[in-house]
Design a protein around this motif. Structure first.
Motif, PDB file in Angstrom:
ATOM      1  N   LEU A 169       0.439   9.881  -5.310  1.00 33.80           N
ATOM      2  CA  LEU A 169       0.699  11.262  -4.895  1.00 33.80           C
ATOM      3  C   LEU A 169       1.746  11.916  -5.785  1.00 33.80           C
ATOM      4  N   GLY A 170       2.815  11.176  -6.053  1.00 30.73           N
ATOM      5  CA  GLY A 170       3.864  11.715  -6.910  1.00 30.73           C
ATOM      6  C   GLY A 170       3.366  12.012  -8.313  1.00 30.73           C
ATOM      7  N   LEU A 214       0.810  -1.220   0.000  1.00 30.47           N
ATOM      8  CA  LEU A 214       0.000   0.000   0.000  1.00 30.47           C
ATOM      9  C   LEU A 214       0.841   1.266   0.000  1.00 30.47           C
ATOM     10  N   LEU A 215       1.861   1.316   0.846  1.00 36.05           N
ATOM     11  CA  LEU A 215       2.626   2.554   0.987  1.00 36.05           C
ATOM     12  C   LEU A 215       3.260   3.018  -0.332  1.00 36.05           C
ATOM     13  N   PRO A 216       3.966   2.156  -1.070  1.00 36.61           N
ATOM     14  CA  PRO A 216       4.518   2.612  -2.350  1.00 36.61           C
ATOM     15  C   PRO A 216       3.430   2.987  -3.352  1.00 36.61           C
ATOM     16  N   ALA A 233       1.244   0.425  12.219  1.00 35.74           N
ATOM     17  CA  ALA A 233       1.578   1.165  10.999  1.00 35.74           C
ATOM     18  C   ALA A 233       0.469   1.037   9.960  1.00 35.74           C
ATOM     19  N   LEU A 234      -0.071  -0.166   9.797  1.00 34.65           N
ATOM     20  CA  LEU A 234      -1.147  -0.367   8.820  1.00 34.65           C
ATOM     21  C   LEU A 234      -2.401   0.392   9.235  1.00 34.65           C
ATOM     22  N   VAL A 281      -3.454   8.034   5.933  1.00 34.14           N
ATOM     23  CA  VAL A 281      -2.813   8.173   4.629  1.00 34.14           C
ATOM     24  C   VAL A 281      -3.787   7.860   3.499  1.00 34.14           C
ATOM     25  N   GLY A 282      -4.469   6.724   3.607  1.00 35.05           N
ATOM     26  CA  GLY A 282      -5.394   6.308   2.562  1.00 35.05           C
ATOM     27  C   GLY A 282      -6.477   7.332   2.248  1.00 35.05           C
ATOM     28  N   PRO A 283      -7.217   7.815   3.253  1.00 33.54           N
ATOM     29  CA  PRO A 283      -8.271   8.794   2.973  1.00 33.54           C
ATOM     30  C   PRO A 283      -7.761  10.064   2.298  1.00 33.54           C
ATOM     31  N   VAL A 284      -6.609  10.568   2.723  1.00 30.88           N
ATOM     32  CA  VAL A 284      -6.071  11.795   2.121  1.00 30.88           C
ATOM     33  C   VAL A 284      -5.722  11.566   0.650  1.00 30.88           C
TER      34      VAL A 284
END
Length: 238
Positions: free
Chosen positions: A96-97, A88-90, A172-173, A180-183
């Protein structure tokens, strides 16, 4: 006079001409209606790339982790929470990038292109809207589950509840899921997708289409109706 091929702006000896933006559009006078202001040079294809990038990165990184786990002599699959976190994080970072790159190179920046602004009362509106969205998501999911006789569950929720992992991976998850996910999803669906569709078909179409895409991309049939209703609530608050 020198023309900058990267930004699209013209300048004399490298100095910007007054009244131009570094993103490539001439700055409209303050009294020009928004409908008459220049539109960004990106649209639906750029938004589609964002979705493909998000799903593709998850699948690619997930497959890489599983193969690496097996090659190193482990049996079975990697711990579920660790696998979800490193996938998920990457993927979120990639989306975003991409959105930042598109807004900088082809648009007027993140703030204007995606209506990314913060006002003090947004905290209260966002909290109320978030609760309302969660409520309709739950009602829609329960209705579908009752109609088809299936268990109302979320793939992420099931992953967390069924996992035996604790400690850092779990916390962390949870942070990623809650913050992080909602934003990232709001910036993508109610930012990039909304602007791309509204520019061509208007705000009503943007509300309906972004809500539908938001629901479908989650790939959870039982929650499809709930996610659609939640997307309509969140889009209505935009």
């Amino acid at each position: 006079m020198i023309h900058d091929s990267f930004t699209g702006s013209a300048s004399d000896h490298g100095r910007p001409v007054p009244g131009t933006l570094d993103q490539g559009h001439e700055a409209p006078p303050p009294d020009v209606p928004q409908a008459l202001q220049p539109r960004p040079r990106w649209g639906i294809p750029s938004a589609v790339v964002g979705v493909v990038l998000f799903i593709g990165l998850q699948l690619l990184i997930g497959a890489f982790v599983v193969v690496g786990w097996m090659v190193t002599g482990h049996h079975g699959t990697p711990p579920a929470l660790t696998l979800a976190l490193v996938s998920l994080l990457p993927a979120y970072a990639g989306v975003l990038g991409w959105q930042y790159l598109v807004a900088r190179r082809k648009g007027d920046g993140v703030r204007r292109d995606y209506a990314f602004a913060f006002r003090w009362y947004d905290l209260f509106v966002g909290a109320a809207g978030g609760l309302a969205a969660m409520g309709v998501m739950l009602l829609g999911t329960l209705a579908v589950a009752k109609l088809f006789g299936v268990t109302p569950e979320s793939s992420v929720g099931t992953t967390v509840l069924d996992s035996k992992q604790t400690g850092v991976p779990l916390y962390a998850l949870l942070v990623v899921i809650a913050f992080v996910g909602p934003v990232v999803e709001e910036l993508h669906f109610r930012g990039m997708w909304w602007r791309a569709i509204a520019n061509r078909f208007g705000p009503v179409a943007a509300l309906l289409v972004t809500s539908a895409i938001f629901a479908v991309v989650h790939l959870e049939p039982v929650r499809l109706l709930g996610l659609l209703l939640g997307g309509l609530v969140l889009g209505g608050l935009r």
